[in-house]
Design a protein around this motif. Structure first.
Motif, mmCIF file in Angstrom:
data_model
loop_
_atom_site.group_PDB
_atom_site.id
_atom_site.type_symbol
_atom_site.label_atom_id
_atom_site.label_comp_id
_atom_site.label_asym_id
_atom_site.label_seq_id
_atom_site.Cartn_x
_atom_site.Cartn_y
_atom_site.Cartn_z
ATOM 1 N N LYS A 89 12.302 -12.269 6.744
ATOM 2 C CA LYS A 89 11.558 -12.789 5.592
ATOM 3 C C LYS A 89 10.862 -11.664 4.838
ATOM 4 O O LYS A 89 10.736 -11.708 3.619
ATOM 5 C CB LYS A 89 10.517 -13.817 6.043
ATOM 6 N N GLN A 90 10.369 -10.671 5.608
ATOM 7 C CA GLN A 90 9.728 -9.521 4.976
ATOM 8 C C GLN A 90 9.559 -8.402 5.993
ATOM 9 O O GLN A 90 9.500 -8.631 7.191
ATOM 10 C CB GLN A 90 8.374 -9.895 4.390
ATOM 11 N N VAL A 91 9.510 -7.185 5.452
ATOM 12 C CA VAL A 91 9.140 -6.033 6.264
ATOM 13 C C VAL A 91 7.619 -5.984 6.247
ATOM 14 O O VAL A 91 7.006 -6.006 5.179
ATOM 15 C CB VAL A 91 9.737 -4.727 5.696
ATOM 16 N N VAL A 92 7.014 -5.969 7.413
ATOM 17 C CA VAL A 92 5.555 -6.019 7.516
ATOM 18 C C VAL A 92 4.956 -4.621 7.569
ATOM 19 O O VAL A 92 4.013 -4.310 6.839
ATOM 20 C CB VAL A 92 5.120 -6.821 8.767
ATOM 21 N N GLU A 116 11.512 3.856 1.009
ATOM 22 C CA GLU A 116 12.351 3.663 -0.179
ATOM 23 C C GLU A 116 13.664 2.974 0.176
ATOM 24 O O GLU A 116 14.156 2.145 -0.594
ATOM 25 C CB GLU A 116 12.557 4.998 -0.892
ATOM 26 N N LEU A 117 14.220 3.281 1.354
ATOM 27 C CA LEU A 117 15.442 2.592 1.773
ATOM 28 C C LEU A 117 15.179 1.099 1.972
ATOM 29 O O LEU A 117 15.967 0.258 1.539
ATOM 30 C CB LEU A 117 15.996 3.211 3.060
ATOM 31 N N LEU A 118 14.066 0.768 2.613
ATOM 32 C CA LEU A 118 13.738 -0.643 2.820
ATOM 33 C C LEU A 118 13.545 -1.379 1.499
ATOM 34 O O LEU A 118 13.958 -2.536 1.358
ATOM 35 C CB LEU A 118 12.501 -0.774 3.703
ATOM 36 N N LEU A 119 12.959 -0.724 0.520
ATOM 37 C CA LEU A 119 12.800 -1.337 -0.802
ATOM 38 C C LEU A 119 14.156 -1.533 -1.475
ATOM 39 O O LEU A 119 14.393 -2.551 -2.129
ATOM 40 C CB LEU A 119 11.877 -0.498 -1.676
ATOM 41 N N GLU A 124 11.606 -6.922 -3.095
ATOM 42 C CA GLU A 124 10.202 -7.318 -2.931
ATOM 43 C C GLU A 124 9.849 -7.573 -1.457
ATOM 44 O O GLU A 124 8.751 -7.256 -1.010
ATOM 45 C CB GLU A 124 9.922 -8.571 -3.772
ATOM 46 N N LYS A 125 10.791 -8.119 -0.703
ATOM 47 C CA LYS A 125 10.557 -8.401 0.721
ATOM 48 C C LYS A 125 10.434 -7.117 1.543
ATOM 49 O O LYS A 125 10.014 -7.152 2.691
ATOM 50 C CB LYS A 125 11.683 -9.260 1.295
ATOM 51 N N GLY A 126 10.811 -5.998 0.950
ATOM 52 C CA GLY A 126 10.749 -4.726 1.657
ATOM 53 C C GLY A 126 9.422 -4.007 1.531
ATOM 54 O O GLY A 126 9.192 -2.987 2.188
ATOM 55 N N LYS A 127 8.505 -4.534 0.688
ATOM 56 C CA LYS A 127 7.180 -3.904 0.551
ATOM 57 C C LYS A 127 6.410 -4.083 1.850
ATOM 58 O O LYS A 127 6.394 -5.168 2.418
ATOM 59 C CB LYS A 127 6.413 -4.503 -0.629
ATOM 60 N N HIS A 128 5.742 -3.017 2.293
ATOM 61 C CA HIS A 128 5.147 -3.030 3.623
ATOM 62 C C HIS A 128 3.900 -2.151 3.699
ATOM 63 O O HIS A 128 3.683 -1.277 2.866
ATOM 64 C CB HIS A 128 6.174 -2.511 4.635
ATOM 65 N N ALA A 129 3.110 -2.395 4.732
ATOM 66 C CA ALA A 129 2.026 -1.485 5.092
ATOM 67 C C ALA A 129 2.665 -0.316 5.841
ATOM 68 O O ALA A 129 3.752 -0.465 6.418
ATOM 69 C CB ALA A 129 1.009 -2.194 5.980
ATOM 70 N N VAL A 150 8.969 -6.514 11.460
ATOM 71 C CA VAL A 150 9.441 -7.453 10.431
ATOM 72 C C VAL A 150 9.058 -8.872 10.819
ATOM 73 O O VAL A 150 8.898 -9.192 11.999
ATOM 74 C CB VAL A 150 10.965 -7.365 10.205
ATOM 75 N N GLU A 151 8.922 -9.706 9.796
ATOM 76 C CA GLU A 151 8.709 -11.141 10.008
ATOM 77 C C GLU A 151 10.043 -11.849 9.822
ATOM 78 O O GLU A 151 10.783 -11.562 8.868
ATOM 79 C CB GLU A 151 7.702 -11.681 8.999
ATOM 80 N N ILE A 152 10.313 -12.788 10.727
ATOM 81 C CA ILE A 152 11.552 -13.567 10.599
ATOM 82 C C ILE A 152 11.208 -15.041 10.438
ATOM 83 O O ILE A 152 10.089 -15.461 10.665
ATOM 84 C CB ILE A 152 12.492 -13.370 11.804
#
Length: 152
Positions: A89-92, A116-119, A124-129, A150-152
């Motif tokens: 669902k998103q990279v945390v 940058e690879l995750l983005l 948008e789901k790749g934005k992370h702390a 990551v959140e699943i």
């Protein structure tokens, strides 16, 4: 093939097989709706592709590319646990460790390879702390190591 894996392929990259642990741990662990990876080194086909210290014998560009390799290994570890990367669902969070001399202060530039690879892959789901920290040494003399949550 999942949408995430198709995106990786479109970027000219390949998702490797899930990494094999080098010691007494597992590559990734699911708890609740989160998956945490162990630190992933820049391994390709079982070989460490970048060794040494930033600010001494490793250039930022090479370590940036190695951080991407670590990230692909982390995604492979996650796939090994959840089966389908489209479940993300998103990279945390990203934690990047950079082997560097005490005067090197560009750890964020190296870990940008992962971020940058995750983005690129997740948008948008790749934005992370994120944390990007310097280390005196990493396992096997690796130049960089990346962990993902990551959140699943």
């Amino acid at each position: 093939m999942s949408n995430v894996e198709n995106k990786i392929k479109e970027l000219g990259l390949q998702l490797p097989e899930p990494p094999k642990p080098l010691a007494a741990y597992i590559p990734a662990k699911k708890t609740g709706n989160l998956v945490f990876t162990a630190g992933q080194l820049p391994m390709v086909n079982g070989e460490l592709i970048l060794k040494g210290l930033l600010g001494q014998d490793v250039e930022i560009d090479a370590a940036y590319a190695a951080a991407k390799t670590c990230t692909l290994n982390a995604l492979a570890a996650i796939k090994g646990v959840i089966g389908d990367l489209d479940q993300i669902k998103q990279v945390v969070r990203v934690v990047g460790y950079v082997a560097s001399v005490p005067t090197f202060t560009q750890q964020p530039a190296v870990v940008n390879g992962a971020s940058e690879l995750l983005l690129e892959i997740f948008g948008e789901k790749g934005k992370h702390a994120r944390s990007a920290v310097g280390m005196a040494v990493l396992p096997l003399n690796a130049a960089v190591e990346i962990e993902l949550t990551v959140e699943i």
